[in-house]
Motif scaffolding. Structure first.
Motif, PDB file in Angstrom:
ATOM      1  N   GLU A  60     -42.782 -48.470  -0.079  1.00 24.26           N
ATOM      2  CA  GLU A  60     -43.598 -49.162   0.384  1.00 24.26           C
ATOM      3  C   GLU A  60     -42.839 -50.437   1.191  1.00 24.26           C
ATOM      4  OE1 GLU A  60     -46.032 -51.549  -2.562  1.00 24.26           O
ATOM      5  OE2 GLU A  60     -44.482 -52.745  -2.492  1.00 24.26           O
ATOM      6  N   PRO A  61     -43.325 -50.633   2.458  1.00 26.82           N
ATOM      7  CA  PRO A  61     -42.606 -51.528   3.307  1.00 26.82           C
ATOM      8  C   PRO A  61     -42.949 -52.924   2.922  1.00 26.82           C
ATOM      9  CG  PRO A  61     -44.365 -50.162   4.665  1.00 26.82           C
ATOM     10  CD  PRO A  61     -44.528 -49.782   3.275  1.00 26.82           C
ATOM     11  N   ALA A  62     -41.875 -53.878   3.207  1.00 27.29           N
ATOM     12  CA  ALA A  62     -41.996 -55.354   2.752  1.00 27.29           C
ATOM     13  C   ALA A  62     -43.378 -55.830   3.105  1.00 27.29           C
ATOM     14  CB  ALA A  62     -40.884 -55.979   3.341  1.00 27.29           C
ATOM     15  N   GLU A  63     -43.860 -55.590   4.253  1.00 21.52           N
ATOM     16  CA  GLU A  63     -45.121 -56.248   4.553  1.00 21.52           C
ATOM     17  C   GLU A  63     -46.404 -55.685   4.086  1.00 21.52           C
ATOM     18  OE1 GLU A  63     -41.922 -55.907   7.844  1.00 21.52           O
ATOM     19  OE2 GLU A  63     -43.119 -54.394   6.615  1.00 21.52           O
ATOM     20  N   LEU A  64     -46.273 -54.846   3.327  1.00 16.71           N
ATOM     21  CA  LEU A  64     -47.583 -54.130   2.656  1.00 16.71           C
ATOM     22  C   LEU A  64     -47.425 -54.116   1.276  1.00 16.71           C
ATOM     23  CD1 LEU A  64     -48.353 -50.989   4.991  1.00 16.71           C
ATOM     24  CD2 LEU A  64     -49.342 -53.296   5.181  1.00 16.71           C
ATOM     25  N   THR A  65     -48.420 -54.024   0.552  1.00 13.31           N
ATOM     26  CA  THR A  65     -48.627 -53.737  -0.997  1.00 13.31           C
ATOM     27  C   THR A  65     -49.333 -52.507  -1.283  1.00 13.31           C
ATOM     28  OG1 THR A  65     -49.064 -54.533  -3.152  1.00 13.31           O
ATOM     29  CG2 THR A  65     -50.369 -55.415  -1.344  1.00 13.31           C
ATOM     30  N   ILE A  66     -49.053 -51.501  -2.164  1.00 10.19           N
ATOM     31  CA  ILE A  66     -49.987 -50.306  -2.181  1.00 10.19           C
ATOM     32  C   ILE A  66     -50.768 -50.597  -3.364  1.00 10.19           C
ATOM     33  CG2 ILE A  66     -49.773 -47.781  -2.905  1.00 10.19           C
ATOM     34  CD1 ILE A  66     -46.971 -47.985  -1.086  1.00 10.19           C
ATOM     35  N   GLY A  67     -51.885 -50.614  -3.365  1.00 15.45           N
ATOM     36  CA  GLY A  67     -53.031 -50.670  -4.495  1.00 15.45           C
ATOM     37  C   GLY A  67     -53.337 -49.444  -5.149  1.00 15.45           C
ATOM     38  N   ASP A  68     -53.409 -48.187  -4.376  1.00 15.95           N
ATOM     39  CA  ASP A  68     -53.662 -46.869  -4.987  1.00 15.95           C
ATOM     40  C   ASP A  68     -52.965 -45.824  -4.291  1.00 15.95           C
ATOM     41  OD1 ASP A  68     -54.900 -45.198  -6.430  1.00 15.95           O
ATOM     42  OD2 ASP A  68     -56.826 -45.481  -5.711  1.00 15.95           O
ATOM     43  N   ALA A  69     -52.731 -44.715  -4.917  1.00 17.42           N
ATOM     44  CA  ALA A  69     -52.436 -43.476  -4.194  1.00 17.42           C
ATOM     45  C   ALA A  69     -53.161 -42.380  -4.956  1.00 17.42           C
ATOM     46  CB  ALA A  69     -50.796 -43.314  -4.415  1.00 17.42           C
ATOM     47  N   ARG A  70     -54.010 -41.697  -3.949  1.00 18.35           N
ATOM     48  CA  ARG A  70     -55.101 -40.760  -4.935  1.00 18.35           C
ATOM     49  C   ARG A  70     -55.135 -39.671  -4.110  1.00 18.35           C
ATOM     50  NH1 ARG A  70     -59.144 -45.232  -2.850  1.00 18.35           N
ATOM     51  NH2 ARG A  70     -59.679 -44.758  -1.026  1.00 18.35           N
ATOM     52  N   PRO A  71     -55.542 -38.317  -4.808  1.00 17.64           N
ATOM     53  CA  PRO A  71     -55.855 -37.137  -4.058  1.00 17.64           C
ATOM     54  C   PRO A  71     -57.221 -37.523  -2.980  1.00 17.64           C
ATOM     55  CG  PRO A  71     -56.359 -37.041  -6.142  1.00 17.64           C
ATOM     56  CD  PRO A  71     -55.805 -38.051  -6.118  1.00 17.64           C
ATOM     57  N   ALA A  72     -57.348 -36.633  -1.967  1.00 13.21           N
ATOM     58  CA  ALA A  72     -58.413 -36.648  -1.210  1.00 13.21           C
ATOM     59  C   ALA A  72     -58.586 -35.361  -0.600  1.00 13.21           C
ATOM     60  CB  ALA A  72     -58.224 -37.637  -0.392  1.00 13.21           C
ATOM     61  N   GLY A  73     -59.681 -35.011   0.152  1.00 12.30           N
ATOM     62  CA  GLY A  73     -59.806 -33.957   0.970  1.00 12.30           C
ATOM     63  C   GLY A  73     -59.587 -32.703   0.300  1.00 12.30           C
ATOM     64  N   ALA A  74     -58.695 -31.715   0.965  1.00 16.19           N
ATOM     65  CA  ALA A  74     -58.589 -30.478   0.223  1.00 16.19           C
ATOM     66  C   ALA A  74     -58.510 -30.565  -1.039  1.00 16.19           C
ATOM     67  CB  ALA A  74     -57.611 -29.774   1.308  1.00 16.19           C
ATOM     68  N   THR A  75     -57.538 -31.452  -1.473  1.00 15.01           N
ATOM     69  CA  THR A  75     -56.876 -31.397  -2.850  1.00 15.01           C
ATOM     70  C   THR A  75     -58.253 -31.499  -3.790  1.00 15.01           C
ATOM     71  OG1 THR A  75     -54.957 -32.563  -1.974  1.00 15.01           O
ATOM     72  CG2 THR A  75     -55.543 -32.601  -4.264  1.00 15.01           C
ATOM     73  N   VAL A  76     -58.990 -32.593  -3.492  1.00 17.32           N
ATOM     74  CA  VAL A  76     -60.491 -32.649  -4.223  1.00 17.32           C
ATOM     75  C   VAL A  76     -61.317 -31.543  -4.303  1.00 17.32           C
ATOM     76  CG1 VAL A  76     -62.232 -34.102  -4.660  1.00 17.32           C
ATOM     77  CG2 VAL A  76     -60.018 -35.267  -4.307  1.00 17.32           C
ATOM     78  N   SER A  77     -61.659 -31.043  -3.017  1.00 18.87           N
ATOM     79  CA  SER A  77     -62.660 -30.074  -2.776  1.00 18.87           C
ATOM     80  C   SER A  77     -61.945 -28.721  -3.371  1.00 18.87           C
ATOM     81  CB  SER A  77     -62.632 -29.746  -1.159  1.00 18.87           C
ATOM     82  OG  SER A  77     -61.590 -29.411  -0.637  1.00 18.87           O
ATOM     83  N   ASN A  78     -60.780 -28.475  -3.398  1.00 21.14           N
ATOM     84  CA  ASN A  78     -60.299 -27.308  -4.136  1.00 21.14           C
ATOM     85  C   ASN A  78     -59.933 -27.566  -5.736  1.00 21.14           C
ATOM     86  OD1 ASN A  78     -60.007 -24.834  -1.893  1.00 21.14           O
ATOM     87  ND2 ASN A  78     -59.135 -26.920  -0.954  1.00 21.14           N
ATOM     88  N   ASN A  79     -60.490 -28.696  -6.309  1.00 22.60           N
ATOM     89  CA  ASN A  79     -60.324 -28.909  -7.467  1.00 22.60           C
ATOM     90  C   ASN A  79     -58.829 -28.787  -8.212  1.00 22.60           C
ATOM     91  OD1 ASN A  79     -63.228 -29.047  -7.676  1.00 22.60           O
ATOM     92  ND2 ASN A  79     -63.216 -26.747  -7.604  1.00 22.60           N
ATOM     93  N   ALA A  80     -58.142 -29.684  -7.779  1.00 29.92           N
ATOM     94  CA  ALA A  80     -56.719 -29.528  -8.331  1.00 29.92           C
ATOM     95  C   ALA A  80     -56.867 -29.922  -9.796  1.00 29.92           C
ATOM     96  CB  ALA A  80     -55.854 -30.781  -7.614  1.00 29.92           C
TER      97      ALA A  80
END
Length: 216
Positions: A60-80
């Motif tokens: 996480e850079p000092a200038e940003l705050t991370i609100g979420d980290a989530r699966p997307a795209g191929a991870t979701v469509s292939n049902n992780a």
């Protein structure tokens, strides 16, 4: 860390540490995005074989705050079947995924592709110093090995074997473009009918921050 989360990370680590080296042509890439609040930053993958799981470790850079980290795209469509996301305030995030975690075990995976496949997203907001109007800021977002406890590295799992930087996995950092804040005052064009003695000419302000006073 709570016990269920620790258990999940332990199971994930057991799978991802199995096996040895493979000759790879694989990469993970943090993409680019523009904005200041709740900006979606894509994370993509190139894989020359099917992927049974992966771990992302992003600073996480000092200038940003991370609100979420989530699966997307191929991870979701292939049902992780197992997703473990952890936000580490001031440090970054880790995201661990196992595609086939629950019985029956039928070899579920993300298929190989020579093109970039979207596999995850990070949601970030700018919290750095204000950027002047007409100026564009750039904030780099980088992969970082060893975040969290136990420490996690960026890896793919192919053929039951972990593939990290030491095995040829290429990590490409990304960037958030931050537009400057502009306060604008403008006279709005208007027309009047022939013979009008008075014509109202609007003056408008476009303010990104609260206005405490003004002079025209």
């Amino acid at each position: 860390m709570k016990q269920p989360r620790l258990w999940a990370f332990t199971c994930l680590a057991v799978l991802l540490l199995l096996g040895g080296q493979l000759a790879q042509a694989n990469s993970l890439t943090i993409g680019e995005a523009t904005g200041t609040k709740d900006v979606t930053l894509p994370i993509t993958m190139v894989a020359d074989q099917g992927v049974q799981g992966f771990v992302l470790s992003v600073a996480e850079p000092a200038e940003l705050t991370i609100g979420d980290a989530r699966p997307a795209g191929a991870t979701v469509s292939n049902n992780a079947e197992l997703v473990v996301s952890e936000i580490l305030p001031g440090e970054g995030f880790t995201l661990g995924v196992v595609m086939d975690f629950d019985s029956p075990y039928d070899g579920q995976e993300i298929p190989a592709s020579v093109d970039q496949q979207l596999i995850a997203e990070a949601v970030v907001s700018y919290v750095g110093p204000p950027i002047s109007c007409g100026v564009t800021g750039k904030v780099s977002v980088s992969f970082e090995e060893g975040l969290n406890s136990p420490p996690l590295n960026n890896i793919l799992v192919q053929g039951g074997m972990s593939v990290g930087v030491g095995e040829g996995l290429v990590l490409n950092d990304g960037e958030v473009t931050v537009p400057g804040l502009c306060d604008e005052m403008k006279i709005v064009p208007t027309t009047g009918a022939e013979g009008d003695l008075v014509v109202s000419v609007p003056i408008e302000v476009d303010n990104k921050r609260p206005v405490e006073g003004y002079v025209i």
